[in-house]
Design an enzyme around this catalytic site. Structure first.
Site, PDB file in Angstrom:
ATOM      1  N   HIS A  63       6.180  -0.607  -4.250  1.00 51.00           N
ATOM      2  CA  HIS A  63       5.462   0.633  -4.572  1.00 51.00           C
ATOM      3  C   HIS A  63       5.753   1.038  -6.016  1.00 51.00           C
ATOM      4  O   HIS A  63       6.526   1.960  -6.284  1.00 51.00           O
ATOM      5  CB  HIS A  63       5.842   1.746  -3.602  1.00 51.00           C
ATOM      6  CG  HIS A  63       5.276   1.563  -2.234  1.00 51.00           C
ATOM      7  ND1 HIS A  63       6.029   1.086  -1.179  1.00 51.00           N
ATOM      8  CD2 HIS A  63       4.026   1.775  -1.739  1.00 51.00           C
ATOM      9  CE1 HIS A  63       5.280   1.014  -0.093  1.00 51.00           C
ATOM     10  NE2 HIS A  63       4.058   1.420  -0.403  1.00 51.00           N
TER      11      HIS A  63
ATOM     12  N   HIS B 169       1.348  -1.993  -8.018  1.00 51.98           N
ATOM     13  CA  HIS B 169       0.610  -1.630  -6.801  1.00 51.98           C
ATOM     14  C   HIS B 169      -0.468  -0.591  -7.119  1.00 51.98           C
ATOM     15  O   HIS B 169      -1.591  -0.683  -6.608  1.00 51.98           O
ATOM     16  CB  HIS B 169       1.577  -1.091  -5.752  1.00 51.98           C
ATOM     17  CG  HIS B 169       0.911  -0.515  -4.545  1.00 51.98           C
ATOM     18  ND1 HIS B 169       0.189  -1.274  -3.641  1.00 51.98           N
ATOM     19  CD2 HIS B 169       0.834   0.763  -4.084  1.00 51.98           C
ATOM     20  CE1 HIS B 169      -0.292  -0.499  -2.677  1.00 51.98           C
ATOM     21  NE2 HIS B 169       0.085   0.742  -2.930  1.00 51.98           N
TER      22      HIS B 169
ATOM     23  N   HIS C 153      -2.036   7.662  -6.061  1.00 57.06           N
ATOM     24  CA  HIS C 153      -1.825   7.773  -4.616  1.00 57.06           C
ATOM     25  C   HIS C 153      -0.384   7.503  -4.174  1.00 57.06           C
ATOM     26  O   HIS C 153       0.024   7.930  -3.093  1.00 57.06           O
ATOM     27  CB  HIS C 153      -2.778   6.826  -3.869  1.00 57.06           C
ATOM     28  CG  HIS C 153      -2.310   5.413  -3.810  1.00 57.06           C
ATOM     29  ND1 HIS C 153      -2.433   4.529  -4.862  1.00 57.06           N
ATOM     30  CD2 HIS C 153      -1.698   4.721  -2.815  1.00 57.06           C
ATOM     31  CE1 HIS C 153      -1.926   3.370  -4.524  1.00 57.06           C
ATOM     32  NE2 HIS C 153      -1.470   3.438  -3.293  1.00 57.06           N
ATOM     33  N   ASP C 154       0.418   6.789  -4.976  1.00 55.53           N
ATOM     34  CA  ASP C 154       1.835   6.550  -4.646  1.00 55.53           C
ATOM     35  C   ASP C 154       2.739   6.989  -5.791  1.00 55.53           C
ATOM     36  O   ASP C 154       3.842   6.442  -5.976  1.00 55.53           O
ATOM     37  CB  ASP C 154       2.070   5.067  -4.334  1.00 55.53           C
ATOM     38  CG  ASP C 154       1.781   4.723  -2.880  1.00 55.53           C
ATOM     39  OD1 ASP C 154       1.936   5.620  -2.026  1.00 55.53           O
ATOM     40  OD2 ASP C 154       1.391   3.585  -2.595  1.00 55.53           O
TER      41      ASP C 154
ATOM     42  N   ASP D 290      -5.524   0.383  -0.069  1.00 56.71           N
ATOM     43  CA  ASP D 290      -4.070   0.510  -0.142  1.00 56.71           C
ATOM     44  C   ASP D 290      -3.369  -0.587   0.673  1.00 56.71           C
ATOM     45  O   ASP D 290      -2.249  -0.997   0.333  1.00 56.71           O
ATOM     46  CB  ASP D 290      -3.675   1.892   0.375  1.00 56.71           C
ATOM     47  CG  ASP D 290      -2.205   2.213   0.144  1.00 56.71           C
ATOM     48  OD1 ASP D 290      -1.623   1.647  -0.801  1.00 56.71           O
ATOM     49  OD2 ASP D 290      -1.643   3.020   0.905  1.00 56.71           O
TER      50      ASP D 290
END
Length: 618
Positions: free
Chosen positions: A319, A323, A359-360, A467
């Site tokens: 992550h 990614h 998103h992360d 994802d």
């Protein structure tokens, strides 16, 4: 720059005097029209007004304090002269940005104030013709790295770059004395652009009387379109000079950006560890978001750099910024190659791309379950609900509040609220605890006779599928992602051992069946998700494509089967699914690996059994 009539729609109507019409040209063209752009061209007769000389331009003062009122005849001359001077100074690079901005604003106000003598009757003005719903085929902008490059005649280019070659030439020829501006015809402008320019740079007086026998004339709108394009090109020229520079190695990798199995590892190496910075910038430019929402180049660069730093904060094996870039590129594929971008508005695309990038953001390299079980501060803050996802969103918007990173500074209040709501919905949907409920809800919706898919739910499912899409990519990429993810899981398992917590699934480095876990992940998670996502996209885009039978099919879309009508026709529309073959190939390899691993474990057990058996008497 959109102007509203003075007083708004509820103001009392009164007769507004018209400015004197321009002198009649020698060739006898009609007198109507708000704006006459005098140009020197070998294909046209000479106008009575000659272009300004270099001496006149050298004596021009660009101060805007003592200019004539924008609704006076003299203002048109002043604006035209200034635009000429701005073009010359842009080529020399000798004009301050503030002076350029003030003069462009003045020129735009002049164009807005020009009276347009339209000859459509009142019914046409008040009741626009309703056109059948068709699918507008969105075209991506020229890549940043291709804007200033000189194209060789026989050099191969990516499909999107080929489509955008015309705008590139326009930018190069902006300052030419006889460029294409005077030759622009209304039909050469896309309908929605034409409508926007006509409504922005023209003004119809409510009290203007129409005669029933007058024929509609489009000359004045065509003039407005040309003037609007003229100002817009100057703005684009200025913004293009400020675009971020891309290293040649990055350019080489980004030429494959439209492929399903894009090699983000190659981009990471070429970009010196900054894939989010270059890929995020490129995507927001390609979809026109930088220009549409007036995102300053330096602000966007700062934002992406800070996002990249946040992804590298905890040095996660999986992550991380790699990614983030991979998911953003996969979202781009879904938007562009399936045609989903034609169903979404500009703001929705903007939100989707930004959600993919953040998103992360600041992921800790541990799962939500670990935060809850260990009682982390983040779990306490978000009450054990979508702990990481809530943090990603909150941290990203806190960053955007920073003046140097505020990419949303030019959004209206309503646009900001819609953008924020979409990003929140999309990022929260990446929580795996919502996975099965999300698929169940979408399946139920698609089973209806006339399914109506909410845009927020649609893009949320797309982001969630992207994802978890690495098992649906080429084997070498998928295998590398799998090893990185397992490394991260094992590091969490080590922390759980230290804290005396039970191992989370796949986190015990001594008892994890890698091949079997990936087969189960593909069979029960990824493959069903991609299937539902594809069904949703075909449901959404089928009706739109069936109403645009004569439009050219975009790459990545199979032709529509014209047999049948209604919902039957919609179901026959199919998108290209490159992930299907990849899933089959990867699952086959994992099954072969699982067989080998089982045989190896059996041999080890046999050896252990033989090694621990009682020794025989000698």
């Amino acid at each position: 720059m959109v102007a509203s009539p003075p007083g708004g729609p509820g103001a009392p109507r009164e007769e507004v005097p018209r400015p004197p019409p321009p002198p009649a040209p020698r060739n006898g063209s009609p007198k109507q029209g708000a704006l006459t752009i005098v140009r020197r061209s070998s294909s046209r007769g000479k106008s009575e007004t000659s272009p300004p000389t270099d001496e006149q331009l050298d004596q021009l003062d660009l101060e805007t304090e003592h200019l004539p009122a924008v609704d006076t005849p003299d203002a048109c001359d002043k604006a035209a002269l200034r635009l000429r001077y701005l073009l010359r100074q842009l080529n020399r690079g000798e004009i301050p940005a503030e002076t350029l901005q003030k003069n462009l604003q003045y020129a735009a106000k002049v164009l807005e104030a020009v009276y347009i003598d339209e000859t459509k009757d009142r019914r046409d003005a008040e009741q626009p013709r309703v056109q059948p719903a068709t699918l507008h085929m969105r075209r991506l902008r020229t890549p940043c790295w291709a804007r200033c490059s000189v194209e060789k005649p026989n050099e191969a280019k990516p499909a999107v770059a080929r489509q955008q070659s015309a705008p590139t030439l326009v930018f190069r020829r902006l300052a030419d004395e006889d460029d294409e501006l005077s030759e622009v015809q209304p039909d050469a402008v896309p309908p929605e652009v034409r409508e926007w320019l006509a409504s922005t740079f023209t003004r119809q007086l409510a009290t203007a009387k129409r005669k029933s026998d007058e024929k509609p004339k489009f000359r004045s709108v065509a003039h407005a379109i040309r003037a609007g394009i003229f100002v817009d090109r100057i703005y684009r020229r200025v913004t293009n000079t400020a675009l971020m520079q891309f290293p040649q190695d990055v350019v080489r990798v980004l030429k494959t950006l439209d492929e399903w199995s894009f090699d983000v590892f190659a981009l990471h190496e070429a970009a010196a560890g900054q894939p989010v910075k270059y890929l995020g910038y490129e995507l927001l430019n390609r979809y026109g978001m930088i220009h549409k929402f007036k995102v300053p180049s330096t602000i966007l660069e700062n934002f992406l750099s800070r996002i990249e730093e946040g992804y590298c904060k905890f040095h996660n094996p999986y992550h991380n910024n790699l990614h983030a870039a991979d998911v953003a590129q996969t979202v781009h594929y879904m938007l562009c190659q399936t045609g989903l971008m034609n169903w979404l508005s500009d703001l929705e695309i903007f939100a989707t791309l930004v959600a993919a990038v953040v998103h992360d953001f600041e992921h800790t390299g541990t799962t939500n379950n670990f935060h809850v079980m260990s009682g982390s501060d983040t779990a306490l803050l978000y009450n054990d609900r979508a702990v990481l996802e809530n943090h990603h969103i909150s941290a990203a918007f806190r960053l955007i509040r920073d003046e140097d990173c505020n990419i949303l500074q030019n959004l209206s209040r309503d646009e900001f609220r819609e953008f924020r709501t979409l990003v929140i919905d999309m990022v929260l949907a990446t929580d795996m605890s919502f996975h099965f409920q999300q698929l169940k809800n979408m399946r139920s919706l698609l089973s209806l006779a006339e399914p109506g898919v909410d845009k927020s739910k649609a893009v949320s499912l797309v982001l969630h599928c992207c994802d978890i899409s690495h098992p649906a990519k080429r084997w070498d990429l998928h295998h590398r992602w799998t090893m990185s993810l397992l490394d991260e899981f094992f590091l969490q398992g080590d922390k759980e051992r230290e804290l005396g917590l039970p191992f989370s699934p796949l986190c015990d480095r001594n008892n994890t069946l890698v091949a079997e876990s990936q087969i189960g992940f593909i069979d029960f998670i990824v493959e069903p998700s991609m299937g539902v996502c594809a069904d949703m996209l075909e449901c959404i885009l089928g009706p739109l494509h069936s109403s645009s039978k004569n439009s050219t099919s975009t790459s990545g879309q199979e032709p529509i089967n014209e047999e049948g009508t209604g919902a039957e026709t919609h179901k026959k529309f199919k998108i290209k699914k490159p992930w299907v073959a990849c899933l089959m190939d990867n699952k086959k390899i994992w099954k072969e690996q699982a067989t080998k691993d089982a045989e190896a474990r059996a041999r080890l057990e046999e050896e252990d059994t033989n090694g621990t058996s009682p020794p025989t008497e000698e």
